[in-house]
Design an enzyme around this catalytic site. Structure first.
Site, PDB file in Angstrom:
ATOM      1  N   CYS A   2       0.822  -1.207   0.000  1.00 19.61           N
ATOM      2  CA  CYS A   2       0.000   0.000   0.000  1.00 19.61           C
ATOM      3  C   CYS A   2       0.855   1.255   0.000  1.00 19.61           C
ATOM      4  O   CYS A   2       1.954   1.269   0.541  1.00 19.61           O
ATOM      5  CB  CYS A   2      -0.872   0.043   1.245  1.00 19.61           C
ATOM      6  SG  CYS A   2      -1.743  -1.466   1.578  1.00 19.61           S
ATOM      7  N   ARG A  27       4.701  -0.113  -6.479  1.00 17.30           N
ATOM      8  CA  ARG A  27       4.800  -1.008  -5.326  1.00 17.30           C
ATOM      9  C   ARG A  27       3.711  -2.078  -5.344  1.00 17.30           C
ATOM     10  O   ARG A  27       3.770  -3.024  -4.572  1.00 17.30           O
ATOM     11  CB  ARG A  27       4.682  -0.189  -4.042  1.00 17.30           C
ATOM     12  CG  ARG A  27       5.798   0.824  -3.907  1.00 17.30           C
ATOM     13  CD  ARG A  27       5.488   1.796  -2.800  1.00 17.30           C
ATOM     14  NE  ARG A  27       5.558   1.135  -1.532  1.00 17.30           N
ATOM     15  CZ  ARG A  27       6.533   1.292  -0.651  1.00 17.30           C
ATOM     16  NH1 ARG A  27       7.524   2.095  -0.922  1.00 17.30           N
ATOM     17  NH2 ARG A  27       6.515   0.663   0.483  1.00 17.30           N
ATOM     18  N   TRP A  74      -3.331  -2.605  -1.195  1.00 11.49           N
ATOM     19  CA  TRP A  74      -3.026  -3.982  -1.608  1.00 11.49           C
ATOM     20  C   TRP A  74      -3.747  -4.857  -0.585  1.00 11.49           C
ATOM     21  O   TRP A  74      -3.371  -4.900   0.592  1.00 11.49           O
ATOM     22  CB  TRP A  74      -1.506  -4.185  -1.557  1.00 11.49           C
ATOM     23  CG  TRP A  74      -1.027  -5.450  -2.192  1.00 11.49           C
ATOM     24  CD1 TRP A  74      -0.734  -5.636  -3.519  1.00 11.49           C
ATOM     25  CD2 TRP A  74      -0.740  -6.693  -1.550  1.00 11.49           C
ATOM     26  NE1 TRP A  74      -0.294  -6.923  -3.720  1.00 11.49           N
ATOM     27  CE2 TRP A  74      -0.281  -7.603  -2.529  1.00 11.49           C
ATOM     28  CE3 TRP A  74      -0.821  -7.142  -0.228  1.00 11.49           C
ATOM     29  CZ2 TRP A  74       0.084  -8.910  -2.254  1.00 11.49           C
ATOM     30  CZ3 TRP A  74      -0.464  -8.448   0.052  1.00 11.49           C
ATOM     31  CH2 TRP A  74      -0.010  -9.316  -0.959  1.00 11.49           C
ATOM     32  N   ASN A  98      -1.608   1.316   6.457  1.00 10.16           N
ATOM     33  CA  ASN A  98      -0.784   0.254   5.862  1.00 10.16           C
ATOM     34  C   ASN A  98      -0.446  -0.733   6.955  1.00 10.16           C
ATOM     35  O   ASN A  98      -0.081  -0.315   8.056  1.00 10.16           O
ATOM     36  CB  ASN A  98       0.557   0.808   5.344  1.00 10.16           C
ATOM     37  CG  ASN A  98       0.400   1.564   4.051  1.00 10.16           C
ATOM     38  OD1 ASN A  98      -0.703   1.680   3.533  1.00 10.16           O
ATOM     39  ND2 ASN A  98       1.500   2.087   3.550  1.00 10.16           N
ATOM     40  N   GLY A  99      -0.510  -2.022   6.648  1.00  7.34           N
ATOM     41  CA  GLY A  99      -0.127  -3.020   7.650  1.00  7.34           C
ATOM     42  C   GLY A  99      -1.323  -3.877   8.021  1.00  7.34           C
ATOM     43  O   GLY A  99      -2.317  -3.933   7.289  1.00  7.34           O
ATOM     44  N   GLU A 476      17.362 -17.687  -9.139  1.00  7.34           N
ATOM     45  CA  GLU A 476      16.968 -16.304  -9.430  1.00  7.34           C
ATOM     46  C   GLU A 476      16.374 -16.194 -10.836  1.00  7.34           C
ATOM     47  O   GLU A 476      15.381 -15.490 -11.047  1.00  7.34           O
ATOM     48  CB  GLU A 476      18.194 -15.379  -9.245  1.00  7.34           C
ATOM     49  CG  GLU A 476      18.018 -13.931  -9.659  1.00  7.34           C
ATOM     50  CD  GLU A 476      16.890 -13.191  -8.946  1.00  7.34           C
ATOM     51  OE1 GLU A 476      16.311 -13.706  -7.980  1.00  7.34           O
ATOM     52  OE2 GLU A 476      16.565 -12.074  -9.407  1.00  7.34           O
ATOM     53  N   LYS A 480      12.579 -14.839 -11.572  1.00  7.45           N
ATOM     54  CA  LYS A 480      12.315 -13.679 -12.437  1.00  7.45           C
ATOM     55  C   LYS A 480      11.308 -14.057 -13.512  1.00  7.45           C
ATOM     56  O   LYS A 480      10.371 -13.326 -13.782  1.00  7.45           O
ATOM     57  CB  LYS A 480      13.649 -13.242 -13.062  1.00  7.45           C
ATOM     58  CG  LYS A 480      13.808 -11.802 -13.328  1.00  7.45           C
ATOM     59  CD  LYS A 480      14.289 -10.948 -12.178  1.00  7.45           C
ATOM     60  CE  LYS A 480      13.641 -11.210 -10.877  1.00  7.45           C
ATOM     61  NZ  LYS A 480      14.236 -10.584  -9.728  1.00  7.45           N
ATOM     62  N   GLU A 483       7.733 -14.584 -12.086  1.00  7.62           N
ATOM     63  CA  GLU A 483       7.021 -13.402 -11.597  1.00  7.62           C
ATOM     64  C   GLU A 483       6.581 -12.470 -12.720  1.00  7.62           C
ATOM     65  O   GLU A 483       5.517 -11.873 -12.627  1.00  7.62           O
ATOM     66  CB  GLU A 483       7.774 -12.659 -10.485  1.00  7.62           C
ATOM     67  CG  GLU A 483       9.029 -11.965 -10.870  1.00  7.62           C
ATOM     68  CD  GLU A 483       9.737 -11.328  -9.678  1.00  7.62           C
ATOM     69  OE1 GLU A 483       9.082 -10.770  -8.803  1.00  7.62           O
ATOM     70  OE2 GLU A 483      10.969 -11.370  -9.640  1.00  7.62           O
ATOM     71  N   HIS A 499      17.125 -36.629  -9.171  1.00  9.06           N
ATOM     72  CA  HIS A 499      16.519 -37.055  -7.900  1.00  9.06           C
ATOM     73  C   HIS A 499      15.034 -36.690  -7.830  1.00  9.06           C
ATOM     74  O   HIS A 499      14.477 -36.595  -6.744  1.00  9.06           O
ATOM     75  CB  HIS A 499      17.289 -36.440  -6.730  1.00  9.06           C
ATOM     76  CG  HIS A 499      18.710 -36.923  -6.677  1.00  9.06           C
ATOM     77  ND1 HIS A 499      19.054 -38.182  -6.271  1.00  9.06           N
ATOM     78  CD2 HIS A 499      19.862 -36.323  -7.068  1.00  9.06           C
ATOM     79  CE1 HIS A 499      20.359 -38.349  -6.374  1.00  9.06           C
ATOM     80  NE2 HIS A 499      20.870 -37.230  -6.862  1.00  9.06           N
ATOM     81  N   LYS A 598       6.011  -4.319  -4.552  1.00  6.24           N
ATOM     82  CA  LYS A 598       7.450  -4.042  -4.545  1.00  6.24           C
ATOM     83  C   LYS A 598       8.042  -4.184  -3.148  1.00  6.24           C
ATOM     84  O   LYS A 598       9.159  -4.623  -2.975  1.00  6.24           O
ATOM     85  CB  LYS A 598       7.685  -2.635  -5.098  1.00  6.24           C
ATOM     86  CG  LYS A 598       9.153  -2.233  -5.225  1.00  6.24           C
ATOM     87  CD  LYS A 598       9.858  -3.056  -6.281  1.00  6.24           C
ATOM     88  CE  LYS A 598      11.340  -2.775  -6.342  1.00  6.24           C
ATOM     89  NZ  LYS A 598      12.056  -3.844  -7.060  1.00  6.24           N
TER      90      LYS A 598
HETATM   91  C1  F6R Z   1      11.698 -10.432  -6.898  1.00  8.75           C
HETATM   92  C2  F6R Z   1      11.568  -9.458  -5.845  1.00  8.75           C
HETATM   93  C3  F6R Z   1      11.242  -9.953  -4.480  1.00  8.75           C
HETATM   94  C4  F6R Z   1      12.071  -9.179  -3.444  1.00  8.75           C
HETATM   95  C5  F6R Z   1      11.654  -9.576  -2.024  1.00  8.75           C
HETATM   96  C6  F6R Z   1      12.494  -8.879  -0.973  1.00  8.75           C
HETATM   97  O1  F6R Z   1      12.044  -9.819  -8.110  1.00  8.75           O
HETATM   98  O2  F6R Z   1      11.697  -8.287  -6.056  1.00  8.75           O
HETATM   99  O3  F6R Z   1      11.446 -11.319  -4.369  1.00  8.75           O
HETATM  100  O4  F6R Z   1      13.419  -9.458  -3.657  1.00  8.75           O
HETATM  101  O5  F6R Z   1      10.307  -9.237  -1.840  1.00  8.75           O
HETATM  102  O6  F6R Z   1      12.379  -7.500  -1.065  1.00  8.75           O
HETATM  103  P1  F6R Z   1      13.444  -6.554  -0.389  1.00  8.75           P
HETATM  104  O7  F6R Z   1      14.736  -6.744  -1.105  1.00  8.75           O
HETATM  105  O8  F6R Z   1      12.882  -5.170  -0.568  1.00  8.75           O
HETATM  106  O9  F6R Z   1      13.549  -6.967   1.041  1.00  8.75           O
END
Ligand code: F6R
Length: 603
Positions: A2, A27, A74, A98-99, A476, A480, A483, A499, A598
C-alpha cells in the site's frame, strides 16, 4: 505494498497526493482512494482497480481542498472493492492504513456489541471506529489516537485527518512512514515513502515507532510536533534532506522500468566499485578489514535471499567463514541457534520487508550485531542496523528486482574482499571493470537473447539449472521468469535433476542450463539427461564451444574469461534479459506483475 500520501497547505491537495500515489504505483495495489476536507466535511472518493479510475472520478468532480489523504491499497483483509478501499471515514475522522491489525476480529466484535457500525470488511476500519469511540469519550484527538493505537496489535502505519482542523496526524509501528515539510511554500506532507515527496518536501522526518506526529500549517510556516503515546513531547525522530531526483520516475528511452534498470547495471557496477574501493565507502569497508566471526546469519526474502546465497559462497570460499542463509519468514519462527559474537546480516532492497525486519529484531534480542546490505537509506532496516552497507542502486521501480540483486551481491563481494584484506589488489578493480564491460556488451546485443525467447516463449514450463556458484543464479532466473511471465519455472542444482524433477521433462519443458567453465563436464552430463528425455535445452555457457553448440537446441555463448567470482552476475543479466523478452512476448504487465508488491511490509 500500500502507498500513503497526505498533504496540508495553501494549494489544492489533490495534485501532490495523486502525483505521490502515482509514484508509488510500482509497489503494487488493487484500489485507490482519497479523502479531502472541504468546508469542514470529509469527502471520500474511492475506486477499485488502477489509479487512473480514481483520476477519472477526480477529473469529473474537480474537487479543491487544502487538506487531504490518499491511499493505494493492496488487499489483506477483505476483497478488492471500493468499500474496502481506503480512506475509511465518518463525519469526524478519515484514516488511511498500511499493515495489519492482528486483533481486528476481536475488537470488531466488541465494538459492534457496543453499537458501532462498520461499512467495510477491513481491519483498518477498526482503527477508525476506535478513534471515534475514544473521541466521543474524551473529545481529545491526540488522546484518542494514542488510546486507539495502544489498543491494537500488529505492525501498522496510520495517517489521520479530522473535520475540525487542517492538521495531519500520523504514527506507526514497524511500518514505513515519513513526514515532510517545505517551509518556503508552507506545505506539510506525510507518506509511506520519501520517494513520493521528491520535489515537494525538501526536508523529511523519520519518526520512530509509537510517536504521534502532528503537522499544522499557518502563516508562520509548518509546525511539526512529536509526542510519545503518553502525550509528552518526543525527540525520537531523525531529520534528513530529501536528496532524490525526480528523474528516477522517468523511463527515459526504455519501454519498461525493468529494461531501464537492467541497462543501468554497467554504470552502477563501476560506481559501487569506485565508492567502496576508492571513495567515501572505503572507510566503511575498512571497519571490517580482517574481520572474523564464527558464523554469519544471512536472512532475506525472494531475490535478496538469492543474493544471500551468492554472498554465502564468497564468505565461505574467500574468507573461510561459516555463513548460514535462511529465508526470513522461516528463520524468524524456527528458534534459530544463535551464539554470542555471531553476526546477523540482513539483505533487502527496500529495507522494509516485514519478515526481514523481524529477523533483525530477533537477532537484536539475542544480543548479536546487526549488519545490513540495503538500498534505501533511512529505511527501517537501515535505521535499526549497527552497520550499514548501502548498495547505491538508486530507486528501483520495476517490481522484479534486477539492479538491486547485482549490487547486493557486489556489496557482499566487496565486504568479503575487505575481510580478506585484498581491497587494494589491483586485479580487483580490473575484474569489476571487466564485469561492467561484459554486462554492457550483453545490453548492446540483447537481440540474440530475444531470438531465443521467440523460440521458447510458448513452452509449458521451464527448469533452470546450474551448479556451484551458478545454482543461486538458476533459482533467481526461475523466480524472475515466473514473476513477470506468469509461467511455471523452477530452479535446481543441476546434479539434483535426477533425484525427482527429471520426471517432468518432455518436449514441452525447457531446460535453461547454465554451464559454467567449472564442473563443465559434469554439468554437460546433466544436460544430456534432459536431451535424452526430449526436453528442449537452452545452454548458457562459455562462447565458441562446438560441444555446447551441438548439445543444445539454443546456445548463448558468453565470455566468462577473467570474471572469476563475478561470473554469476554476468550470467544473471543474460537471464534477466531472457525473462524480460519472454514476458514481453506473452504481453504481461512487466513492471507491475499481477498479485505482486514491490515492498512486502506485511508478513
Ligand atoms: C523479486 C523481488 C522480491 C524481493 C523480495 C524482498 O524480483 O523483487 O522477491 O526481492 O520481496 O524485497 P526486499 O529486497 O525489498 O527486502
Amino acid at each position: 505494498m500500500c502507498g500513503i500520501v497526505g498533504y496540508s497547505g495553501p494549494n489544492n491537495s489533490v495534485g501532490p497526493i495523486i502525483e505521490g500515489l502515482s509514484r508509488l504505483e510500482y509497489r503494487g495495489y488493487d484500489s485507490a482512494g482519497i479523502c479531502l476536507k472541504i468546508n469542514n466535511e470529509l469527502q471520500i472518493l474511492k475506486k477499485e482497480g488502477k489509479l487512473d479510475n480514481l483520476k477519472s472520478l477526480i477529473q469529473e468532480k474537480k474537487p479543491f481542498s487544502h487538506t487531504g489523504i490518499g491511499h493505494t491499497r493492496w488487499a489483506t483483509h477483505g476483497a478488492v472493492t471500493a468499500d474496502n478501499a481506503h480512506p475509511h471515514g465518518n463525519d469526524l475522522f478519515a484514516v488511511v492504513h498500511n499493515g495489519i491489525i492482528e486483533n481486528a476480529g476481536v475488537l470488531k466484535k466488541e465494538l459492534q456489541a457496543e453499537g458501532f457500525e462498520f461499512k467495510s470488511q477491513t481491519d483498518s476500519e477498526v482503527f477508525l471506529v476506535l478513534l471515534t469511540k475514544f473521541y466521543l469519550e474524551t473529545k481529545n484527538v491526540l488522546l484518542s489516537i494514542s488510546k486507539s493505537f495502544s489498543t491494537i496489535t500488529g505492525n501498522s502505519a496510520f495517517v489521520i485527518i479530522e473535520k475540525n482542523t487542517d492538521k495531519l496526524y500520523c504514527l506507526k509501528r514497524s511500518a514505513p512512514l515519513v513526514v515532510g515539510d517545505n517551509q518556503q511554500t508552507r506545505e506539510a506532507f506525510v507518506s509511506s515513502d520519501p520517494f513520493a515527496l521528491v520535489g515537494f518536501a525538501p526536508r523529511i522526518y523519520f519518526p520512530e515507532d509509537s510517536i504521534i506526529c502532528e503537522s499544522s500549517v499557518s502563516e508562520n510556516g509548518v509546525k511539526i510536533n512529536f509526542y510519545e503515546l503518553d502525550l509528552t513531547p518526543s525527540d525520537r525522530y531523525k531529520i534528513q534532506s530529501n536528496a532524490m531526483s525526480v528523474d528516477t520516475t522517468n523511463k527515459g528511452i526504455y519501454e519498461h522500468f525493468m529494461l531501464k534498470e537492467i541497462h543501468e547495471q554497467p554504470s552502477l557496477i563501476e560506481k559501487i566499485a569506485a565508492y567502496y574501493i576508492k571513495n567515501e565507502g572505503r572507510k566503511i569497508l575498512d571497519q571490517i578489514k580482517n574481520f572474523k566471526t564464527s558464523c554469519w546469519h544471512l536472512t532475506a526474502c525472494g531475490t535478496a535471499w538469492h543474493a544471500g546465497l551468492v554472498i554465502k559462497n564468497y564468505f565461505e570460499q574467500i574468507n573461510r567463514q561459516r555463513a548460514s542463509v535462511e529465508i526470513a519468514s522461516e528463520f524468524r519462527y524456527k528458534n534459530p541457534i544463535i551464539n554470542e559474537n555471531e553476526i546477523g546480516l540482513f539483505i533487502s532492497q527496500s529495507g522494509e520487508t516485514a519478515d526481514t525486519l523481524a529477523c533483525q529484531e530477533l537477532c537484536r534480542e539475542k544480543g548479536i550485531s546487526s549488519f545490513a546490505i540495503v538500498n534505501v537509506e533511512g529505511s527501517t532496516l537501515f535505521r535499526n542496523a549497527d552497520k550499514n552497507f548501502l548498495i547505491h542502486a538508486g530507486v528501483e521501480i520495476g517490481v522484479a528486482s534486477t539492479k538491486a540483486f547485482t549490487l547486493q551481491v557486489l556489496t557482499g563481494y566487496l565486504m568479503s574482499r575487505a575481510m580478506s584484506g585484498t581491497l587494494d589488489d589491483p586485479n580487483l578493480f580490473v575484474e569489476l571493470k571487466l564485469l561492467s564491460n561484459r554486462v554492457s556488451e550483453l545490453c548492446a546485443d540483447s537481440e540474440k537473447i530475444k531470438k531465443i525467447a521467440e523460440k521458447i516463449y510458448t513452452q509449458k514450463g521451464f527448469i533452470f539449472t546450474g551448479r556451484g556458484k551458478y545454482f543461486p543464479i538458476a533459482l533467481e532466473g526461475a523466480l524472475k521468469l515466473k514473476e513477470i511471465a506468469y509461467v511455471h519455472a523452477e530452479g535446481y542444482a543441476a546434479g539434483e535433476l535426477k533425484h525427482g524433477p527429471i520426471a517432468l521433462i518432455d518436449e514441452e519443458i525447457v531446460n535453461i542450463a547454465v554451464v559454467g567453465p567449472e564442473l563443465f563436464e559434469k554439468t554437460i552430463s546433466n544436460v544430456e539427461e534432459v536431451k535424452a528425455r526430449r526436453g528442449k535445452v537452452v545452454v548458457i555457457g562459455p562462447e565458441k564451444s562446438e560441444e555446447l553448440e551441438h548439445l543444445s537446441d539454443f546456445y548463448l555463448g558468453l565470455n566468462f574469461h577473467g570474471l572469476n567470482d563475478l561470473s554469476p552476475l554476468y550470467v544473471n543479466v543474460a537471464l534477466q534479459f531472457l525473462s524480460y523478452h519472454i514476458a514481453y512476448l506473452k504481453g504481461t504487465d512487466i513492471d507491475k506483475p499481477r498479485n505482486l508488491a514491490k515492498s512486502v511490509t506485511v508478513e
